[in-house]
Design an enzyme around this catalytic site. Structure first.
Site, mmCIF file in Angstrom:
data_model
loop_
_atom_site.group_PDB
_atom_site.id
_atom_site.type_symbol
_atom_site.label_atom_id
_atom_site.label_comp_id
_atom_site.label_asym_id
_atom_site.label_seq_id
_atom_site.Cartn_x
_atom_site.Cartn_y
_atom_site.Cartn_z
ATOM 1 N N HIS A 67 24.631 -10.086 29.298
ATOM 2 C CA HIS A 67 23.981 -10.056 30.605
ATOM 3 C C HIS A 67 22.537 -9.636 30.425
ATOM 4 O O HIS A 67 21.625 -10.251 30.979
ATOM 5 C CB HIS A 67 24.732 -9.082 31.514
ATOM 6 C CG HIS A 67 24.153 -8.955 32.880
ATOM 7 N ND1 HIS A 67 24.757 -8.246 33.893
ATOM 8 C CD2 HIS A 67 22.998 -9.425 33.436
ATOM 9 C CE1 HIS A 67 24.019 -8.292 34.985
ATOM 10 N NE2 HIS A 67 22.945 -9.002 34.726
ATOM 11 N N GLU A 108 16.151 -11.826 33.157
ATOM 12 C CA GLU A 108 16.229 -10.589 32.380
ATOM 13 C C GLU A 108 14.878 -10.224 31.780
ATOM 14 O O GLU A 108 14.534 -9.037 31.699
ATOM 15 C CB GLU A 108 17.298 -10.722 31.294
ATOM 16 C CG GLU A 108 18.710 -10.781 31.836
ATOM 17 C CD GLU A 108 19.082 -9.537 32.621
ATOM 18 O OE1 GLU A 108 18.959 -8.427 32.078
ATOM 19 O OE2 GLU A 108 19.498 -9.681 33.789
ATOM 20 N N HIS A 112 13.735 -6.734 33.289
ATOM 21 C CA HIS A 112 13.976 -5.648 32.336
ATOM 22 C C HIS A 112 13.086 -5.731 31.098
ATOM 23 O O HIS A 112 12.514 -4.720 30.676
ATOM 24 C CB HIS A 112 15.444 -5.663 31.895
ATOM 25 C CG HIS A 112 16.413 -5.425 33.003
ATOM 26 N ND1 HIS A 112 16.596 -4.191 33.582
ATOM 27 C CD2 HIS A 112 17.264 -6.277 33.650
ATOM 28 C CE1 HIS A 112 17.514 -4.274 34.526
ATOM 29 N NE2 HIS A 112 17.929 -5.535 34.594
#
Length: 217
Positions: A67, A108, A112
């Site tokens: 993920h 992502e 992040h």
């Protein structure tokens, strides 16, 4: 191209060779956060929820997929730290065997990765390295029928397969009673460590695990 990338990455995940480890050395500079979370999504559960709505990930059979690799503070985490360019197509192709959705890879990096202190290539190399650090227990390699279990048993299996991992360094996520995610807490050298106080199991009581999705190819 994609098939070759899948084969090469599969070989790296299957064996612990110096050549594979050398692909992604540790980040050279200290990053502005305390530790990492490696979040693994159980693809059959994700695809059961997605109901085949054009999801790239659900077109093939996957089990645990990445993920994301998330920078964390001891409490809380940084997100959306700066405007970023799109992930280069060559890097997307490289990552698809681990993160089987271009949309996920872009998301992502934006949410992040841009907070990690690494450039885009180094961030995804570190994502590969973090994934190689973890051994998936045999019981969850490719189950052909639903598994009925519980939080303690899942954690015991991961701990047994990964010396140094403890119950304080793993957190499970569920949708209702179905396992959806496993989160592993890692220090900046990708050694196992305890999670922060705000990271805990989101599964209660008995847990069911969906069997491997046969995919559509």
């Amino acid at each position: 191209m994609r098939a070759l990338a899948s084969l090469l990455l599969g070989l790296c995940l299957a064996v612990s060779s110096s050549a594979c480890r050398a692909e992604a050395p540790p980040a050279k500079a200290a990053a502005p956060f305390d530790y990492w979370i490696l979040a693994l999504s159980w693809s059959p559960e994700y695809c059961a929820s997605a109901k085949g709505n054009g999801e790239q990930q659900c077109e093939r059979s996957y089990q645990f997929v990445v993920h994301g690799l998330w920078p964390q503070y001891e409490i809380g985490y940084p997100r959306d730290c700066q405007r970023v360019d799109r992930v280069p197509s060559s890097l997307v192709e490289r990552m698809l065997p681990l993160m089987p959705s271009e949309r996920l890879i872009e998301h992502e990096w934006r949410k992040h990765g841009a907070c990690s202190g690494l450039d885009v290539k180094e961030y995804f190399l570190q994502t590969e390295r973090a994934r190689r650090r973890l051994v998936i227990p045999d019981a969850y390699a490719s189950p052909q029928k639903p598994i009925s279990t519980n939080v303690a048993e899942i954690e015991r299996n991961f701990i047994k397969a990964n010396p140094g991992l403890t119950a304080e360094g793993i957190a499970l996520g569920c949708k209702s009673r179905w396992l959806s995610e496993v989160r592993i807490c890692l220090n900046q050298e990708f050694g196992f460590r305890d999670c922060g106080r705000d990271v805990s199991d989101r599964c209660r009581g008995s847990v069911s695990i969906r069997p491997s999705n046969p995919g559509r190819r």
